[in-house]
Design a protein around this motif. Structure first.
Motif, PDB file in Angstrom:
ATOM      1  N   ARG A 154      -7.112  21.040  -5.129  1.00  0.00           N
ATOM      2  CA  ARG A 154      -6.743  21.828  -6.320  1.00  0.00           C
ATOM      3  C   ARG A 154      -7.388  21.241  -7.571  1.00  0.00           C
ATOM      4  O   ARG A 154      -7.776  21.977  -8.486  1.00  0.00           O
ATOM      5  CB  ARG A 154      -5.220  21.867  -6.473  1.00  0.00           C
ATOM      6  CG  ARG A 154      -4.505  22.654  -5.404  1.00  0.00           C
ATOM      7  CD  ARG A 154      -4.935  24.103  -5.383  1.00  0.00           C
ATOM      8  NE  ARG A 154      -4.612  24.769  -6.628  1.00  0.00           N
ATOM      9  CZ  ARG A 154      -3.472  25.405  -6.861  1.00  0.00           C
ATOM     10  NH1 ARG A 154      -2.542  25.476  -5.907  1.00  0.00           N
ATOM     11  NH2 ARG A 154      -3.247  25.995  -8.015  1.00  0.00           N
ATOM     12  N   GLN A 157     -10.911  22.402  -7.600  1.00  0.00           N
ATOM     13  CA  GLN A 157     -11.002  23.803  -7.994  1.00  0.00           C
ATOM     14  C   GLN A 157     -10.875  23.963  -9.506  1.00  0.00           C
ATOM     15  O   GLN A 157     -11.549  24.794 -10.113  1.00  0.00           O
ATOM     16  CB  GLN A 157      -9.921  24.616  -7.287  1.00  0.00           C
ATOM     17  CG  GLN A 157     -10.139  24.754  -5.779  1.00  0.00           C
ATOM     18  CD  GLN A 157      -8.995  25.479  -5.089  1.00  0.00           C
ATOM     19  OE1 GLN A 157      -8.056  25.935  -5.729  1.00  0.00           O
ATOM     20  NE2 GLN A 157      -9.061  25.562  -3.766  1.00  0.00           N
ATOM     21  N   ARG A 158     -10.017  23.169 -10.106  1.00  0.00           N
ATOM     22  CA  ARG A 158      -9.862  23.232 -11.559  1.00  0.00           C
ATOM     23  C   ARG A 158     -11.131  22.747 -12.259  1.00  0.00           C
ATOM     24  O   ARG A 158     -11.552  23.308 -13.284  1.00  0.00           O
ATOM     25  CB  ARG A 158      -8.660  22.390 -12.007  1.00  0.00           C
ATOM     26  CG  ARG A 158      -8.317  22.567 -13.481  1.00  0.00           C
ATOM     27  CD  ARG A 158      -7.941  24.007 -13.776  1.00  0.00           C
ATOM     28  NE  ARG A 158      -7.832  24.256 -15.213  1.00  0.00           N
ATOM     29  CZ  ARG A 158      -7.566  25.442 -15.738  1.00  0.00           C
ATOM     30  NH1 ARG A 158      -7.369  26.486 -14.951  1.00  0.00           N
ATOM     31  NH2 ARG A 158      -7.502  25.592 -17.049  1.00  0.00           N
ATOM     32  N   GLU A 160     -14.140  22.930 -10.993  1.00  0.00           N
ATOM     33  CA  GLU A 160     -15.116  24.003 -10.785  1.00  0.00           C
ATOM     34  C   GLU A 160     -14.935  25.106 -11.820  1.00  0.00           C
ATOM     35  O   GLU A 160     -15.908  25.617 -12.392  1.00  0.00           O
ATOM     36  CB  GLU A 160     -14.970  24.575  -9.376  1.00  0.00           C
ATOM     37  CG  GLU A 160     -15.434  23.632  -8.274  1.00  0.00           C
ATOM     38  CD  GLU A 160     -14.991  24.071  -6.898  1.00  0.00           C
ATOM     39  OE1 GLU A 160     -15.607  23.639  -5.918  1.00  0.00           O
ATOM     40  OE2 GLU A 160     -14.008  24.850  -6.802  1.00  0.00           O
ATOM     41  N   PHE A 161     -13.694  25.482 -12.083  1.00  0.00           N
ATOM     42  CA  PHE A 161     -13.420  26.540 -13.061  1.00  0.00           C
ATOM     43  C   PHE A 161     -13.848  26.119 -14.458  1.00  0.00           C
ATOM     44  O   PHE A 161     -14.489  26.881 -15.183  1.00  0.00           O
ATOM     45  CB  PHE A 161     -11.924  26.876 -13.044  1.00  0.00           C
ATOM     46  CG  PHE A 161     -11.547  27.973 -14.001  1.00  0.00           C
ATOM     47  CD1 PHE A 161     -11.704  29.305 -13.649  1.00  0.00           C
ATOM     48  CD2 PHE A 161     -11.036  27.671 -15.262  1.00  0.00           C
ATOM     49  CE1 PHE A 161     -11.360  30.324 -14.534  1.00  0.00           C
ATOM     50  CE2 PHE A 161     -10.690  28.676 -16.153  1.00  0.00           C
ATOM     51  CZ  PHE A 161     -10.853  30.011 -15.791  1.00  0.00           C
ATOM     52  N   TYR A 167     -16.073  28.577  -6.775  1.00  0.00           N
ATOM     53  CA  TYR A 167     -15.135  27.865  -5.920  1.00  0.00           C
ATOM     54  C   TYR A 167     -15.805  27.574  -4.581  1.00  0.00           C
ATOM     55  O   TYR A 167     -16.463  28.421  -3.989  1.00  0.00           O
ATOM     56  CB  TYR A 167     -13.879  28.695  -5.685  1.00  0.00           C
ATOM     57  CG  TYR A 167     -12.990  28.823  -6.899  1.00  0.00           C
ATOM     58  CD1 TYR A 167     -12.653  27.705  -7.655  1.00  0.00           C
ATOM     59  CD2 TYR A 167     -12.472  30.053  -7.293  1.00  0.00           C
ATOM     60  CE1 TYR A 167     -11.843  27.812  -8.763  1.00  0.00           C
ATOM     61  CE2 TYR A 167     -11.659  30.175  -8.403  1.00  0.00           C
ATOM     62  CZ  TYR A 167     -11.342  29.049  -9.134  1.00  0.00           C
ATOM     63  OH  TYR A 167     -10.545  29.160 -10.244  1.00  0.00           O
ATOM     64  N   SER A 171     -14.847  21.950  -3.929  1.00  0.00           N
ATOM     65  CA  SER A 171     -13.640  22.069  -3.127  1.00  0.00           C
ATOM     66  C   SER A 171     -13.954  22.596  -1.738  1.00  0.00           C
ATOM     67  O   SER A 171     -15.094  22.964  -1.433  1.00  0.00           O
ATOM     68  CB  SER A 171     -12.640  22.995  -3.832  1.00  0.00           C
ATOM     69  OG  SER A 171     -13.209  24.300  -3.981  1.00  0.00           O
ATOM     70  N   VAL A 176     -10.551  29.218  -0.115  1.00  0.00           N
ATOM     71  CA  VAL A 176     -10.721  30.203  -1.178  1.00  0.00           C
ATOM     72  C   VAL A 176     -11.619  31.327  -0.692  1.00  0.00           C
ATOM     73  O   VAL A 176     -12.146  31.300   0.420  1.00  0.00           O
ATOM     74  CB  VAL A 176     -11.342  29.564  -2.441  1.00  0.00           C
ATOM     75  CG1 VAL A 176     -10.400  28.557  -3.063  1.00  0.00           C
ATOM     76  CG2 VAL A 176     -12.668  28.901  -2.105  1.00  0.00           C
ATOM     77  N   GLU A 177     -11.770  32.331  -1.551  1.00  0.00           N
ATOM     78  CA  GLU A 177     -12.704  33.424  -1.320  1.00  0.00           C
ATOM     79  C   GLU A 177     -12.408  34.154  -0.016  1.00  0.00           C
ATOM     80  O   GLU A 177     -13.149  34.088   0.959  1.00  0.00           O
ATOM     81  CB  GLU A 177     -14.150  32.909  -1.332  1.00  0.00           C
ATOM     82  CG  GLU A 177     -14.517  32.219  -2.624  1.00  0.00           C
ATOM     83  CD  GLU A 177     -15.920  31.652  -2.585  1.00  0.00           C
ATOM     84  OE1 GLU A 177     -16.560  31.722  -1.519  1.00  0.00           O
ATOM     85  OE2 GLU A 177     -16.378  31.150  -3.613  1.00  0.00           O
ATOM     86  N   SER A 186     -16.457  34.885  -7.885  1.00  0.00           N
ATOM     87  CA  SER A 186     -16.628  33.439  -8.000  1.00  0.00           C
ATOM     88  C   SER A 186     -18.084  33.079  -8.249  1.00  0.00           C
ATOM     89  O   SER A 186     -18.396  32.238  -9.098  1.00  0.00           O
ATOM     90  CB  SER A 186     -16.122  32.749  -6.731  1.00  0.00           C
ATOM     91  OG  SER A 186     -16.251  31.356  -6.831  1.00  0.00           O
TER      92      SER A 186
END
Length: 287
Positions: A154, A157-158, A160-161, A167, A171, A176-177, A186
């Protein structure tokens, strides 16, 4: 690092000094070299700063073509810069920008790229403790609690954002996806970020080429203005193999000409693309 005061004194101009920015650049540099102040025996760096910078450099320059047209001398000089672009882009992403300084020496144009003295060559350090034990030992303890992996994932992922990465870049992509639309959304985030970096890189190279032209003309090495040609690939957003098959099906169905298909694939105009198409001999003496 060259401070704003040093630049002001050397050039005799007033420089807008931002102490907070200087502090931030130093911090970014330490993170990139894995020598951040918070690294200690308890806190082990994941080297994310260098990994993210390197990934953006790869995405920006993937299948990219940068050429110079109009002058043989400048084209040859500029071509020597191309192998250095991956490192330049990586450093710019890590440090928030770099200074590109062209200069002439023995009839050749070189480019110097805001590293600190003694660190001209890019390197990343890793903490190694000297002991009587072997340099590398197998360490594979059983991790009983899967929540540790989920929590770290997680965090990835944060990151990456916040960095504008798709994503799954850092991660675990299996978490995801789930749908095709989520995959595209994404990837669109990465595409937008990469496109912005590409535009800045092209602007930098255009100004750098202007300096090449100036040096060449001033020292009588060339008088022809050279022009920059950059072809950016969109494979960040689109799967190249899938796009190839999609366009090939359109050609077979008569919905797309062979010339347009070849010009897309080889990054050339339709006149040049026509030369790639083999000539079909007439059957039975022209019948």
């Amino acid at each position: 690092m060259i401070s704003a005061g040093m630049v002001s004194a050397a050039l005799g101009v007033q420089v807008i000094n931002n102490p907070q920015m200087e502090i931030s650049v130093r911090k970014w540099g330490d993170m990139y070299r894995n020598t951040a102040s918070w690294n200690s025996g308890r806190i082990i760096s994941l080297c994310l700063a260098s990994a993210i910078s390197r990934e953006f450099s790869r995405l920006v320059l993937a299948e990219t073509e940068v050429t110079v047209d109009g002058d043989k001398y400048i084209s040859e000089q500029f071509r020597k810069l191309i192998p250095k672009l991956p490192v330049m882009v990586e450093q710019a992403c890590a440090m928030g920008g770099i200074i590109v300084k062209p200069y002439l020496s023995n009839g050749r144009i070189y480019v110097d790229t805001v590293l600190p003295k003694g660190r001209e060559r890019m390197f990343r350090t890793y903490d190694i403790q000297v002991s009587e034990k072997p340099f590398i030992e197998t360490f594979s303890p059983e991790i009983r609690d899967i929540s540790l992996f989920n929590g770290l994932n997680r965090i990835f992922q944060r990151i990456e954002f916040n960095c504008g990465l798709a994503y799954g870049t850092l991660s675990d992509p299996q978490t995801v996806e789930k749908t095709a639309e989520e995959v595209r959304t994404s990837k669109q985030r990465s595409y937008t970020q990469v496109s912005a970096i590409q535009k800045n890189l092209e602007f930098t190279l255009e100004n750098l080429l202007y300096a090449y032209n100036y040096y060449a003309e001033y020292f009588g090495l060339s008088k022809s203005d050279a022009k920059l040609i950059c072809t950016w690939d969109d494979s960040v957003l689109e799967d190249t193999d899938k796009e190839f098959q999609r366009r090939l099906q359109m050609v077979n169905a008569g919905l797309l000409s062979k010339e347009k298909f070849i010009s897309w694939y080889f990054h050339c105009d339709e006149k040049q693309a026509a030369e790639y198409i083999p000539q079909v001999d007439a059957l039975f003496g022209g019948m």
